[in-house]
Design an enzyme around this catalytic site. Structure first.
Site, short mmCIF file in Angstrom:
data_model
loop_
_atom_site.label_atom_id
_atom_site.label_comp_id
_atom_site.label_asym_id
_atom_site.label_seq_id
_atom_site.Cartn_x
_atom_site.Cartn_y
_atom_site.Cartn_z
N ASP A 27 20.28 -7.79 59.17
CA ASP A 27 18.87 -8.20 59.09
C ASP A 27 18.62 -9.06 57.85
O ASP A 27 19.32 -8.95 56.85
CB ASP A 27 17.99 -6.94 59.05
N GLY A 28 17.60 -9.91 57.96
CA GLY A 28 17.15 -10.67 56.79
C GLY A 28 17.45 -12.16 56.82
O GLY A 28 17.23 -12.86 55.84
N SER A 73 18.39 -7.84 69.66
CA SER A 73 17.86 -6.65 70.35
C SER A 73 17.09 -7.05 71.61
O SER A 73 16.71 -8.22 71.77
CB SER A 73 16.93 -5.89 69.40
N ASN A 76 14.06 -8.59 70.54
CA ASN A 76 14.15 -9.95 69.98
C ASN A 76 13.88 -11.04 71.02
O ASN A 76 13.60 -12.19 70.66
CB ASN A 76 15.52 -10.19 69.33
N ARG A 202 14.62 1.35 58.41
CA ARG A 202 14.42 1.78 59.80
C ARG A 202 15.64 1.45 60.65
O ARG A 202 16.51 0.67 60.26
CB ARG A 202 13.16 1.16 60.38
N GLU A 215 26.71 8.19 58.20
CA GLU A 215 26.21 7.97 56.84
C GLU A 215 25.49 6.63 56.83
O GLU A 215 25.98 5.66 57.42
CB GLU A 215 27.38 7.95 55.84
C1 IPE Z 1 16.98 -5.61 64.10
O1 IPE Z 1 16.32 -6.53 63.31
C2 IPE Z 1 17.72 -6.33 65.20
C3 IPE Z 1 18.89 -7.07 64.77
C4 IPE Z 1 19.38 -7.09 63.57
C5 IPE Z 1 19.54 -7.79 65.81
P1 IPE Z 1 14.79 -6.90 63.58
O2 IPE Z 1 14.42 -7.91 62.56
O3 IPE Z 1 14.59 -7.28 64.99
O4 IPE Z 1 14.08 -5.51 63.32
P2 IPE Z 1 12.59 -5.18 62.88
O5 IPE Z 1 11.70 -5.99 63.75
O6 IPE Z 1 12.46 -5.55 61.45
O7 IPE Z 1 12.46 -3.70 63.09
C1 IPE Z 2 18.28 -10.77 61.72
O1 IPE Z 2 17.48 -11.51 60.88
C2 IPE Z 2 18.73 -11.56 62.93
C3 IPE Z 2 18.10 -11.12 64.19
C4 IPE Z 2 17.26 -10.14 64.32
C5 IPE Z 2 18.46 -11.86 65.38
P1 IPE Z 2 15.93 -11.71 61.14
O2 IPE Z 2 15.74 -12.95 61.95
O3 IPE Z 2 15.31 -10.49 61.69
O4 IPE Z 2 15.41 -11.98 59.66
P2 IPE Z 2 14.08 -11.42 59.00
O5 IPE Z 2 14.09 -9.93 59.14
O6 IPE Z 2 12.94 -12.06 59.73
O7 IPE Z 2 14.19 -11.85 57.58
MG MG Z 3 14.48 -8.85 60.83
#
Ligand code: IPE
Ligand code: IPE
Ligand code: MG
Length: 259
Positions: A27-28, A73, A76, A202, A215
């Protein structure tokens, strides 16, 4: 000249304490780009580089037999069309470009989730690589794509119910192993270590059943910055954990008798 690849810390490669199955919520990416004043899509491209590095780094450690990456996901799909299309494009590039890395490193690649929803081109390449790599045994790389943990459990329930209706299974015979048999992850070892990048506390619908005794390591590092040193730091945290599975600390690690 590019920077030298950091070697694993001493005593890591082949170590018995290493997790057999690592799962990562990557994520991020969006925030990584936004902090640089760049479009979110750029964050995903750099994130794909982290995927390449982490897959290779896990394989090098030898004891990690399964790596499961949460790449997309079910939820997504609700993102803007442009972002979804870009992610699908990156996924296709990854599957095309990483073929030799996967084959040269003895990696079995598989995907879990509502895979049929993926664009035909991606699905075709995915099936091709799954078939090509299916006899590889050194590590299983599982991409969670169009994946949802609740959706997976619902599917398992449907499959169990169908067996009951067909007269193959008594209701009283439904146990944990019967449910597990119908999960996408039925042939993987239990998840030992769950890593989430970007500081969010989460699970976001990832491997809900499977992380029961995993873990958890949450790092503030954003996924595009998560490379070998950050992986080793997460493993170091894991190394210091005492896994109790509901028992007392003394039961799990009896005090030494001093004799
Ligand atoms: C979780 O990240 C899904 C993936 C890393 C593929 P999200 O960015 O979709 O999760 P939320 O929306 O912050 O819970
Ligand atoms: C994770 O990064 C990649 C996917 C969920 C596909 P994000 O796109 O969720 O990045 P943030 O959480 O918005 O920074
Ligand atoms: Mg995200």
């Amino acid at each position: 000249m590019s920077d030298p690849v950091p070697a694993p810390p001493p005593g890591y490669t082949g170590a018995a304490w290493l997790p057999r199955h690592v799962a990562i919520i990557m994520d991020g990416n969006g925030r990584w780009a936004e902090r640089r004043g760049r479009p979110r899509l750029e964050g995903h491209a750099y994130g794909a580089q982290s995927v390449r590095e982490i897959v290779t780094a896990c394989r090098e450690l030898d004891s990690i037999k399964a790596l499961t990456l949460y790449a997309f996901s079910v939820q997504n799909w609700g993102r803007p069309d442009e972002e979804v299309e870009h992610l699908m494009g990156l996924l296709l590039d990854y599957l095309v470009e990483e073929k030799s890395t996967i084959m040269d490193n003895g990696i079995r690649l598989q995907a879990i989730g509502q895979i049929d929803r993926l664009p035909a081109k991606v699905l075709g390449q995915l099936r091709y690589l799954e078939e090509l790599s299916k006899a590889n045994r050194d590590m299983t790389l599982t991409l969670a794509l169009s994946y949802g943990g609740r959706e997976e459990i619902v599917l398992a329930c449907q499959r169990v119910a169908a067996r009951v209706l067909a007269g193959e299974l008594a209701v009283e015979a439904i146990d944990e192993s019967e449910i597990e048999k119908h999960l996408y992850t039925h042939d993987l070892p239990p998840v030992d270590l769950l890593i989430r990048t970007s500081g969010e506390m989460r699970i976001s619908n990832f491997l809900l059943w499977q992380v029961a005794y995993a873990e958890i390591v949450v790092t503030d590092v954003l996924w595009p910055d998560f490379r070998r040193p950050e992986l080793y730091a997460s493993l170091e945290q894991y190394k210091g954990r005492q896994r109790r599975y509901g028992l007392t600390g003394a039961q799990v690690t009896p005090p030494s008798t001093g004799s």
